[in-house]
Design a protein around this motif. Sequence first.
Motif, short mmCIF file in Angstrom:
data_model
loop_
_atom_site.label_atom_id
_atom_site.label_comp_id
_atom_site.label_asym_id
_atom_site.label_seq_id
_atom_site.Cartn_x
_atom_site.Cartn_y
_atom_site.Cartn_z
N UNK A 49 11.94 13.21 5.10
CA UNK A 49 13.13 13.98 5.41
C UNK A 49 12.96 14.81 6.68
N UNK A 50 14.04 15.50 7.03
CA UNK A 50 14.11 16.16 8.34
C UNK A 50 13.15 17.32 8.48
N UNK A 51 12.60 17.84 7.37
CA UNK A 51 11.66 18.96 7.44
C UNK A 51 10.21 18.50 7.60
N UNK A 52 9.98 17.20 7.53
CA UNK A 52 8.62 16.68 7.52
C UNK A 52 7.88 17.03 8.80
N UNK A 53 6.59 17.35 8.65
CA UNK A 53 5.70 17.42 9.80
C UNK A 53 5.39 15.97 10.19
N UNK A 54 5.86 15.50 11.35
CA UNK A 54 5.72 14.07 11.65
C UNK A 54 4.27 13.60 11.75
N UNK A 55 3.37 14.47 12.19
CA UNK A 55 1.96 14.08 12.28
C UNK A 55 1.39 13.79 10.88
N UNK A 56 1.72 14.64 9.92
CA UNK A 56 1.18 14.45 8.58
C UNK A 56 1.86 13.29 7.87
N UNK A 57 3.18 13.17 8.03
CA UNK A 57 3.89 12.06 7.39
C UNK A 57 3.39 10.72 7.90
N UNK A 58 3.19 10.59 9.20
CA UNK A 58 2.71 9.32 9.76
C UNK A 58 1.28 9.04 9.32
N UNK A 59 0.46 10.07 9.23
CA UNK A 59 -0.92 9.88 8.76
C UNK A 59 -0.92 9.32 7.34
N UNK A 60 -0.08 9.90 6.47
CA UNK A 60 -0.03 9.45 5.08
C UNK A 60 0.49 8.02 4.98
N UNK A 61 1.54 7.69 5.70
CA UNK A 61 2.09 6.33 5.67
C UNK A 61 1.07 5.31 6.18
N UNK A 62 0.39 5.65 7.26
CA UNK A 62 -0.60 4.73 7.83
C UNK A 62 -1.76 4.52 6.87
N UNK A 63 -2.28 5.59 6.29
CA UNK A 63 -3.41 5.48 5.37
C UNK A 63 -3.05 4.63 4.16
N UNK A 64 -1.87 4.86 3.62
CA UNK A 64 -1.43 4.09 2.45
C UNK A 64 -1.26 2.63 2.80
N UNK A 91 0.81 -1.22 0.00
CA UNK A 91 0.00 0.00 0.00
C UNK A 91 0.84 1.26 0.00
N UNK A 92 1.91 1.28 0.80
CA UNK A 92 2.78 2.46 0.82
C UNK A 92 3.43 2.67 -0.55
N UNK A 93 3.85 1.59 -1.18
CA UNK A 93 4.47 1.71 -2.51
C UNK A 93 3.45 2.20 -3.54
N UNK A 94 2.22 1.70 -3.44
CA UNK A 94 1.19 2.10 -4.41
C UNK A 94 0.87 3.59 -4.31
N UNK A 95 0.99 4.14 -3.12
CA UNK A 95 0.66 5.55 -2.90
C UNK A 95 1.92 6.39 -2.67
N UNK A 96 3.07 5.90 -3.10
CA UNK A 96 4.35 6.54 -2.79
C UNK A 96 4.42 8.00 -3.21
N UNK A 97 3.99 8.38 -4.42
CA UNK A 97 4.12 9.80 -4.79
C UNK A 97 3.40 10.74 -3.82
N UNK A 98 2.17 10.40 -3.44
CA UNK A 98 1.44 11.24 -2.50
C UNK A 98 2.03 11.19 -1.11
N UNK A 99 2.49 10.02 -0.68
CA UNK A 99 3.14 9.90 0.63
C UNK A 99 4.37 10.81 0.69
N UNK A 100 5.15 10.80 -0.38
CA UNK A 100 6.34 11.65 -0.43
C UNK A 100 5.95 13.13 -0.36
N UNK A 101 4.80 13.48 -0.90
CA UNK A 101 4.34 14.87 -0.80
C UNK A 101 4.20 15.34 0.63
N UNK A 102 3.89 14.44 1.54
CA UNK A 102 3.82 14.78 2.96
C UNK A 102 5.16 14.55 3.67
N UNK A 103 5.92 13.57 3.20
CA UNK A 103 7.20 13.26 3.85
C UNK A 103 8.34 14.17 3.44
N UNK A 104 8.21 14.82 2.28
CA UNK A 104 9.24 15.72 1.77
C UNK A 104 8.55 17.02 1.38
#
Length: 466
Positions: free
Chosen positions: A357-372, A293-306
């Motif tokens: 990456x180090x600039x990520x908002x951890x709340x949003x990055x974790x939400x995206x990873x979990x949802x994916x 699931x994370x791989x399938x949604x990787x582009x959007x996940x990266x939008x929150x992680x980077x």
Amino acid sequence: MFGYGHPLVPRLPEPPESAEDFLHAVVRDDIEFVLAMFVNIDGKPCCKLVPAAAVPELLEEGLGFAGHAAGAIGQSPADPDLVAVPDVSTYTVLPWRTGLAAVMCDPHVGGAPWPYAPRVILRRGLAALADRGMQFKVGAEPEYFLVRRTPGGGIAVADDEDTAELPCYDARGLGRSLDHVAAVSRALTALGWGNYSNDHEDANGQFEHDFAYADALVTADRVILFRYLVQMLAREAGLLATFMPKPFGHLTGSGLHLHMSLWDRASGSELFRGSNDARGLGMSDLGYSFIGGVLAHAPGVVGFGCPTVNSYKRLAARDATASGSSWAPTWATYGGNNRTQMLRVPAPGRVEARCVDSAANPYLAMTALLAAGLDGIDHGMDPGAPNEANLERDGGRGGAPVHSALPATLADAAAAVSADPVLREAFGKVSGGEFVDYYAQLKQSEFDAYHRRVGDWEIERYLTAF
């Protein structure tokens, strides 16, 4: 278990469970001031300093903020106050300042949780996960640079002697910065976070401190406090700690690698761990579906992680670092203990996301990873065979399984966020429509502002080229 923990953790009092417990703790710990803290969408820590005598009012009524002034959090100057409601369980004595404590808050407006607030978004996602009988646990590996300002207004690595081509784990580089590194380690230990490792990272002037994994919300809160802690300690030493992902074009960028696992709430068992794994990584079918699931949604996940323009200079730095490695992914792949993959399975039962990456908002990055990941579980996604290639050496795919290329710019990432229906549902509706559209617009505007600015590279390349 993950093996993250450290047995020599101080015995701290149990966190408060009620307002009464909180008030007792303030008196017990001789606290003079409490920082009532939350973050905006960009991850900026916002707070007010509350005298101990005013803490009862804070607990009863919350604390009002002009939300628009706090930055990106979905408010205009005409909107009513954003009220920070303290989560009493997050009460934390800050060990680098006598008499100072912090409490993380959930922003509310009109008596209801504010749907633009990152902590509110992650808390909502974790509550839905609890309804499934599961818990999301995360360990974080935050990296940063220690720098100083130069007379010309630029920055340089704080340690003038830190010039080695391969500085990672160098004992001399660590030793020269030992005062700062040890101060951070002592603070983490005093906080009871289980600090078990501190090191000089792959770039000159770059460091990492590791602490024990915990519930995702706890870890996200700790990442925010960690950044604050590191920056305050650096400032006291006359230095600047930056979590900018790529402050130096020729050096490795900074990541926030997240180690993820799901657990059964009733039994406490690890749901990612599998004993009969034909692929040899010690993962369960559920764990592989999460990866899928994370791989399938990787582009959007990266939008929150980077989340910055600068983030994509880290992701694209495969051949442009002094050490010869970027340690950052370019493709949506997974593998075993292979750091060139976007998702790494370093040990049975957990998966590391290296795309944050180090600039990520951890709340949003974790939400995206979990949802994916949950979408992968719900649809039984199969990520295929592990990718065993050295994706840096092979210049990309390496002939191994690849799901997609990761976004090349913040504009690409913003478009991917907006186009992902699973992330759209997970982040939910807000007063102005849907959160992903608000977020994507913020990021597109950020990219546009950058793109309009003429830089030195353009002047050097084009001024007399035609």
